[in-house]
Each structure stands twice: as structure tokens, then as C-alpha cells.
Design an enzyme around this catalytic site. Structure first.
Site, short mmCIF file in Angstrom:
data_model
loop_
_atom_site.label_atom_id
_atom_site.label_comp_id
_atom_site.label_asym_id
_atom_site.label_seq_id
_atom_site.Cartn_x
_atom_site.Cartn_y
_atom_site.Cartn_z
N GLY A 252 -3.51 -35.32 23.08
CA GLY A 252 -3.44 -36.64 23.72
C GLY A 252 -3.07 -37.73 22.71
O GLY A 252 -2.29 -38.64 23.01
N ASP A 253 -3.60 -37.62 21.49
CA ASP A 253 -3.28 -38.60 20.44
C ASP A 253 -1.80 -38.49 20.05
O ASP A 253 -1.14 -39.49 19.78
CB ASP A 253 -4.15 -38.37 19.20
CG ASP A 253 -5.64 -38.43 19.54
OD1 ASP A 253 -6.00 -39.15 20.49
OD2 ASP A 253 -6.42 -37.75 18.86
P1 ADP Z 1 -5.85 -35.17 26.12
O1 ADP Z 1 -5.97 -34.53 24.76
O2 ADP Z 1 -5.87 -36.67 26.06
O3 ADP Z 1 -6.77 -34.59 27.16
P2 ADP Z 1 -3.74 -33.50 27.20
O4 ADP Z 1 -4.62 -32.32 27.00
O5 ADP Z 1 -3.30 -33.79 28.61
O6 ADP Z 1 -4.36 -34.84 26.60
O7 ADP Z 1 -2.45 -33.28 26.29
C1 ADP Z 1 -1.44 -34.22 26.09
C2 ADP Z 1 -0.08 -33.55 26.21
O8 ADP Z 1 0.03 -32.47 25.27
C3 ADP Z 1 0.20 -32.94 27.58
O9 ADP Z 1 0.74 -33.93 28.45
C4 ADP Z 1 1.20 -31.82 27.22
O10 ADP Z 1 2.51 -32.35 27.06
C5 ADP Z 1 0.71 -31.36 25.84
N1 ADP Z 1 -0.26 -30.25 25.99
C6 ADP Z 1 -1.60 -30.31 25.90
N2 ADP Z 1 -2.17 -29.10 26.11
C7 ADP Z 1 -1.16 -28.25 26.35
C8 ADP Z 1 -1.05 -26.84 26.67
N3 ADP Z 1 -2.16 -26.08 26.77
N4 ADP Z 1 0.18 -26.32 26.87
C9 ADP Z 1 1.28 -27.07 26.76
N5 ADP Z 1 1.25 -28.41 26.47
C10 ADP Z 1 0.07 -28.98 26.27
#
Ligand code: ADP
Length: 309
Positions: A252-253
Site C-alpha cells: 500500500g505504501d
Molecule cells: P495495503 O497494503 O494498503 O492493504 P494492498 O494490499 O491493496 O494495500 O496493496 C496495494 C497494491 O499492491 C494492490 O493494489 C496491488 O496492485 C499490489 N498488491 C498487493 N498485494 C498483492 C498480491 N498479493 N498480488 C498482486 N499484487 C498485489
């Protein structure tokens, strides 16, 4: 120049143990200590991307000095000293699990909060975009981010806010709006007091609620499902390919870093959303939190699809 704000940074300690025993001594041969905090992750990823980046926030005591000295040299450091001690956050990796011990961090008194706002106003002059990430330290008023956003808006600077709970709610209900917010689905659910699915129509209905009025961009990150976004009156879905994930902490960061870079370079919606997602994915492919391997950037970028919905 992009400024990242981290009001409650930490020295993150990772202990790697084959197994954790309670009520006895655990000796650790494999330990690492690094500057931690969401805004510092944003800054490191921006630095990997080749952007000019400056960091600020509260630092205190010897752990504050450690952070100052252990960030990459290319990152400009403009922290604000406080009398309290910067905190430690400990992650123990054991038995295929992760046990965390997170200190609350120092109390920031009202004079220090005012002092930082003045310091922030001063450094705003030289920056184009400001990101603000993470929880507020103890002792700070709930709408402190609103106060910083007001200053940034006065100077015509764009802002990306990535926080949750009462700090986010206070900004949404206040008069001073950031350019972008980046909630994930859990943070949206917490805000609305109900579950939010990945369904396009439901996400549209949620983001059309008056609570989000006045915010130019809302980018909902959906982990392995990419992202859903609203820019003005236009909705987008970002579709991403399946990848091998090593450690998604800090994705997310990294997404926030991509958004900030997109704003700083006045990219199109398509490019901004792709950059944000590619960086999130690249972070998820690395062991180190808040680090991306730019050698894999172009390949992933080509595999993403942004569509209006
Ligand atoms: P946060 O860490 O704020 O919860 P996310 O987990 O939604 O944010 O991750 C941010 C971005 O990173 C997602 O929109 C995606 O593009 C990428 N991402 C995160 N986890 C995955 C994953 N398991 N597979 C593919 N892309 C990922």
C-alpha cells in the site's frame, strides 16, 4: 520534489527464530534494525523510482538519530525534534508465523504540534506533492492531518492521505480535503461500519457517498485484485496479472509512492494508476518492506489493464 510525512516513525527490529519459547530466554543470531513507518517506506520506493524525495515527521532521542542516519543518503531529511523518544517496533518471525510487539511511541505535546505545523509550512515551499501516512502519535488532535492539508492547499500543493480510523474520518468530515485518499477494503469497511465487496456497482455506490465529496481521487487498493478508483466523476478498474508474492507488507505504501509520482509528473489517469499498481506488485515480490526492483518494472507495466467502468 515529493515530501513524505511520517508522524510516528519507528526503528523496526526483526528477529528470525526457528521457534519462539515463552517464559524463557530466546537467543537471536539473525536480527535486523531498519528505519520504519509508512511514510519512510513511501520515500524509499520513490527513491528507488528515481524521484527527488524529502522526509519529515517527529524524531526524538537516540532511536530518532538512528533513523536519521540509516535512511538512504539521496533522501533529504527534514525531521522535527521532539522531547519524547522515537519508538521500537519488534517483529519476531518464528514457526512460519509473525509475532509483533509495537510500542505506542512518544507523546507529542501541543507546543511540539504547533512547532511541527510551522516547520511543515516552511518546507512546503520547495515541494510539489505531499504524502501523509499512518497513525497519529499519542496526544495529537484527531484532525491534525486536516491542519497540514489546509497548509498544503493554501500553497497549492497536492496531497495524498493514507491513514485509517478516526484520523481519516476527521479529515473526511472536516473542511480541508486532500487530493487523494487510498483506502483498502478493510479501511473502507471500518469507515462505513459495514462490509464492502469487490463488486463494481457496490464500490461505485460507496464512493459516491457524500462522505467523499470534495476529494478529487479515491483509489481503493484491492490486493491481488488490483484497484478500483474514482477520479472526478470517472470510475476505473485496474486489472493485474497473478504474481508470485514474497512479502506484501508495504505494498500500500508503494502504491502511495506511485500515486505521488503520477501527480508530481502530471501523468494521465491511465499512467498514474498503472504506476501505482506496478509499484505495489513489485514490493509484494520482494522480501524487504518498502523496496522495489525497478528491473522488473517495464515487464509488469505492460501486463496491466486500466478500464473505465
Ligand atoms: P495495503 O497494503 O494498503 O492493504 P494492498 O494490499 O491493496 O494495500 O496493496 C496495494 C497494491 O499492491 C494492490 O493494489 C496491488 O496492485 C499490489 N498488491 C498487493 N498485494 C498483492 C498480491 N498479493 N498480488 C498482486 N499484487 C498485489
Amino acid at each position: 520534489m515529493i515530501l513524505t510525512v511520517t508522524l510516528n516513525p519507528s526503528v523496526d527490529i526483526s528477529y528470525h527464530l526457528p521457534s519462539l519459547s515463552v517464559d524463557t530466554v530466546n537467543r537471536v543470531a539473525d536480527a535486523s534494525k531498519t528505519p520504519g513507518g509508512k511514510g519512510l517506506n513511501v520515500a524509499r520506493v520513490l527513491n528507488d523510482l528515481g524521484e527527488s524525495v524529502m522526509v519529515t515527521g517527529y524524531l526524538g532521542g537516540e532511536l530518532g538519530d538512528f533513523i536519521q542516519h540509516h535512511l538512504p543518503t539521496d533522501i533529504q531529511k527534514r525531521f522535527f525534534k521532539i522531547s519524547g523518544e522515537t519508538r521500537n517496533c519488534i517483529a519476531i518471525l518464528h514457526d512460519g508465523q509473525q509475532t509483533e510487539i509495537l510500542e505506542q511511541g512518544p507523546l507529542v505535546d501541543p507546543d511540539e504540534a504547533d512547532g511541527f505545523a510551522n516547520h511543515f509550512k516552511y518546507i512546503l515551499e520547495g515541494v510539489d506533492v505531499v504524502t501523509m501516512s499512518g497513525s497519529l502519535p499519542a496526544g495529537m488532535p484527531e484532525n491534525y492531518y486536516g491542519r497540514l492539508i489546509r497548509l498544503a492547499n493554501l500553497f497549492g500543493r497536492k496531497t495524498v492521505l493514507d491513514c485509517s480510523g478516526s484520523a481519516l474520518e476527521a479529515v473526511l468530515k472536516g473542511d480541508d480535503k486532500p487530493t487523494v485518499i487510498k483506502p483498502n477494503r478493510d479501511e473502507l469497511a471500518q469507515l462505513l461500519g459495514r462490509e464492502v465487496s469487490k463488486d463494481t456497482e457496490e464500490l461505485k455506490e460507496v464512493l459516491n457517498q457524500p462522505l467523499f465529496d470534495g476529494i478529487e481521487w479515491i483509489i481503493v487498493s484491492l490486493g491481488a485484485d488490483g484497484a478500483f478508483a474514482k477520479h472526478g466523476e470517472t470510475f476505473y478498474k485496474v486489472d493485474i496479472p497473478k504474481i508470485e508474492v514474497v512479502n506484501p507488507v508495504g505494498s500500500g505504501d508503494s502504491t502511495v509512492a506511485g500515486i505521488a509520482s503520477g501527480l508530481a509528473n502530471e501523468e494521465t489517469d491511465d499512467v498514474l494508476l498503472k504506476k501505482a499498481n506496478v509499484l505495489g506488485m513489485l514490493n509484494a515480490q520482494e522480501k524487504t518492506t518498502g523496496h522495489v526492483n525497478m528491473a522488473n518494472y517495464d515487464g509488469l507495466y505492460q501486463a496491466l489493464n486500466v478500464r473505465e467502468v
